[in-house]
Write a protein that holds these residues in place. Structure first.
Motif, PDB file in Angstrom:
ATOM      1  N   PHE B  28       0.806  -1.220   0.000  1.00 18.27           N
ATOM      2  CA  PHE B  28       0.000   0.000   0.000  1.00 18.27           C
ATOM      3  C   PHE B  28       0.827   1.251   0.000  1.00 18.27           C
ATOM      4  CE2 PHE B  28      -3.595  -2.603   0.765  1.00 18.27           C
ATOM      5  CZ  PHE B  28      -4.608  -1.880   0.201  1.00 18.27           C
ATOM      6  N   GLY B  31      -2.775   7.171  -1.129  1.00 23.31           N
ATOM      7  CA  GLY B  31      -3.375   7.710  -2.353  1.00 23.31           C
ATOM      8  C   GLY B  31      -3.223   9.209  -2.472  1.00 23.31           C
ATOM      9  N   ASN B  36       4.043   8.114  -6.413  1.00 21.53           N
ATOM     10  CA  ASN B  36       3.534   6.753  -6.222  1.00 21.53           C
ATOM     11  C   ASN B  36       4.400   5.683  -6.884  1.00 21.53           C
ATOM     12  OD1 ASN B  36       1.478   6.837  -4.441  1.00 21.53           O
ATOM     13  ND2 ASN B  36      -0.128   7.103  -5.948  1.00 21.53           N
ATOM     14  N   ARG B  55      -0.533  -3.943  -6.264  1.00 21.59           N
ATOM     15  CA  ARG B  55      -0.449  -2.547  -5.837  1.00 21.59           C
ATOM     16  C   ARG B  55      -1.751  -2.140  -5.166  1.00 21.59           C
ATOM     17  NH1 ARG B  55       3.277   0.641  -9.206  1.00 21.59           N
ATOM     18  NH2 ARG B  55       4.439  -0.818 -10.472  1.00 21.59           N
ATOM     19  N   GLY B  56      -1.621  -1.501  -4.042  1.00 18.53           N
ATOM     20  CA  GLY B  56      -2.813  -1.002  -3.356  1.00 18.53           C
ATOM     21  C   GLY B  56      -2.716   0.490  -3.143  1.00 18.53           C
ATOM     22  N   VAL B  57      -3.864   1.136  -3.083  1.00 18.04           N
ATOM     23  CA  VAL B  57      -3.897   2.571  -2.781  1.00 18.04           C
ATOM     24  C   VAL B  57      -4.820   2.780  -1.590  1.00 18.04           C
ATOM     25  CG1 VAL B  57      -4.585   4.849  -3.616  1.00 18.04           C
ATOM     26  CG2 VAL B  57      -3.341   3.314  -5.113  1.00 18.04           C
ATOM     27  N   SER B  74      -8.086   7.297  -8.152  1.00 17.86           N
ATOM     28  CA  SER B  74      -7.134   6.224  -7.792  1.00 17.86           C
ATOM     29  C   SER B  74      -7.519   4.842  -8.312  1.00 17.86           C
ATOM     30  CB  SER B  74      -7.001   6.127  -6.270  1.00 17.86           C
ATOM     31  OG  SER B  74      -6.701   7.357  -5.717  1.00 17.86           O
ATOM     32  N   GLU B  77      -5.336   3.013 -11.182  1.00 16.58           N
ATOM     33  CA  GLU B  77      -3.937   2.660 -10.914  1.00 16.58           C
ATOM     34  C   GLU B  77      -3.781   1.599  -9.821  1.00 16.58           C
ATOM     35  OE1 GLU B  77      -2.180   6.046  -8.092  1.00 16.58           O
ATOM     36  OE2 GLU B  77      -3.266   6.841  -9.813  1.00 16.58           O
ATOM     37  N   ALA B  78      -4.865   1.333  -9.093  1.00 18.03           N
ATOM     38  CA  ALA B  78      -4.746   0.410  -7.955  1.00 18.03           C
ATOM     39  C   ALA B  78      -5.328  -0.956  -8.267  1.00 18.03           C
ATOM     40  CB  ALA B  78      -5.478   0.996  -6.757  1.00 18.03           C
ATOM     41  N   ASP B  79      -4.638  -2.009  -7.802  1.00 20.07           N
ATOM     42  CA  ASP B  79      -5.228  -3.342  -7.864  1.00 20.07           C
ATOM     43  C   ASP B  79      -6.234  -3.503  -6.733  1.00 20.07           C
ATOM     44  OD1 ASP B  79      -3.730  -4.154 -10.029  1.00 20.07           O
ATOM     45  OD2 ASP B  79      -2.049  -4.786  -8.783  1.00 20.07           O
ATOM     46  N   LEU B  81      -8.187  -1.113  -3.748  1.00 23.57           N
ATOM     47  CA  LEU B  81      -8.440   0.242  -3.251  1.00 23.57           C
ATOM     48  C   LEU B  81      -9.020   0.167  -1.840  1.00 23.57           C
ATOM     49  CD1 LEU B  81      -9.230   3.203  -5.251  1.00 23.57           C
ATOM     50  CD2 LEU B  81     -10.784   2.870  -3.379  1.00 23.57           C
TER      51      LEU B  81
END
Lengths: 121, 228
Positions: B28, B31, B36, B55-57, B74, B77-79, B81
């Protein structure tokens, strides 16, 4: 005079919990006992601890660069093994330094716990 | 297969997670942070290793409008959230938004668990997982630990009634915060979770989130997706 040993069916059934300690500073056997005792007291209190029949059997030290690694075997009652295991992750600090305990495995005898979890890893 | 869906960026941490028996982790980043980019060794590991690294946000927001804007920004771009919970309105808005994967510590800074029957129902409908972060339980002073255990019990009671997904994470910043999956399962007994529920929270819920993410990548608008 020494007490006569109980017949097998009347003895407490035991389990041996192999664990690993990673810490920022060196820890000896007495300190490991006090860490485990403190964590148990925080979680279960005196009344709870009395049920566990807890004993630190043996500790091994390992030379690792940058951190101190130890392995050991902890004895407890068979019925309480999950309660004892649940305090292992609650140990996070000792004397201002960070420390972590991991369970390597649970076994029915000291010999097999040493062979399976201490010598192999 | 066990997953830790909340660790922070560190090569050593990923390595240790693999040694402890996890099959994957989600790293993580905040965000709200504009920088990033992940470090080069971690990007290399993401591409090469069979160990799953996603990837986490983590979305921090002041109000509901801000939350929606940040989710919009976000999501792509995040796997995974995750919404930083605690405020009741944010908790409710996160539970009502199907683009949110996880709501983190809804009880933070509160005197209750932060989830009521309405948010619980919405979380179940939208498959928003409620996070039980073990770090909060372990880092709090031992004499106050009963509070966190009480919140976890409340969340568990709602989960059994409304059946929303529950996820257990470590929230690790260093190798000293990581624990083996079986130790975590043993720890969950302290707040009344049984072994099956704990295993689902560490294994099935993370896999469902990853599957859902793969479906989301093909979604054009809500209700319409590209079928290959």
């Amino acid at each position: 005079m020494k007490l006569k040993i109980l017949p097998p069916h009347m003895r407490n059934k035991k389990r041996y919990l192999a664990f690993e300690v990673i810490s920022e500073m060196s820890i000896n056997r007495e300190e490991v006992i006090s860490i485990i005792g403190g964590a148990l007291w925080d979680m279960y209190g005196s009344c709870g601890i009395s049920r566990f029949d807890l004993w630190v059997i043996k500790i091994w030290n390992y030379d690792t660069p940058g951190k101190y690694v130890m392995k050991g075997i902890l004895r407890c009652k068979r019925e309480e093994v999950h309660s004892v295991r649940s305090i292992i992750p609650t140990i996070t600090r000792f004397k201002g330094g960070r420390v972590v305990f991991h369970t390597l495995g649970i076994s029915g005898s000291i010999h097999s716990a040493t062979k399976k979890f201490i010598e192999q890893n | 297969m066990f997953f830790d869906f909340h660790v922070h960026e560190s090569y050593e941490l990923v390595d240790e997670a693999e040694r402890l028996g996890y099959s994957g982790v989600v790293i993580f980043k905040d965000g709200n942070n504009k920088n990033n980019d992940y470090s080069d060794d971690l990007v290399g590991l993401m591409e090469d290793s069979s160990f799953q690294i996603r990837r986490g946000v983590e979305v921090h927001s002041k109000n509901v409008v801000d939350l929606k804007r940040r989710i919009q920004k976000s999501r792509k771009e995040a796997d995974v959230l995750m919404v930083y919970g605690g405020d009741l309105k944010i908790n409710r808005a996160a539970c009502e938004n199907s683009r949110v994967d996880i709501i983190s510590h809804p009880y933070r800074g509160r005197r209750d668990c932060g989830i009521n029957h309405i948010s619980a129902r919405k979380a179940a409908e939208n498959k928003v997982a409620v996070e039980l972060n073990v770090r909060h339980l372990l880092k709090i002073r031992p004499q106050n630990r009963y509070k966190i255990l009480g919140y976890y019990r409340e969340i568990l009671k709602l989960q059994r009634k409304f059946n929303f997904p529950l996820i257990i994470t470590s929230g690790a910043y260093s190798i000293f915060d990581l624990h083996t999956p079986h130790d975590i399962i043993a720890l969950t007994h302290c707040f009344g979770m049984n072994e099956e529920e704990a295993t689902v929270a560490l294994s099935e819920t993370p896999m469902d989130i990853m599957e859902r993410r793969d479906v989301w990548s093909n979604v054009l608008v809500e209700g319409a997706r590209i079928i290959e």
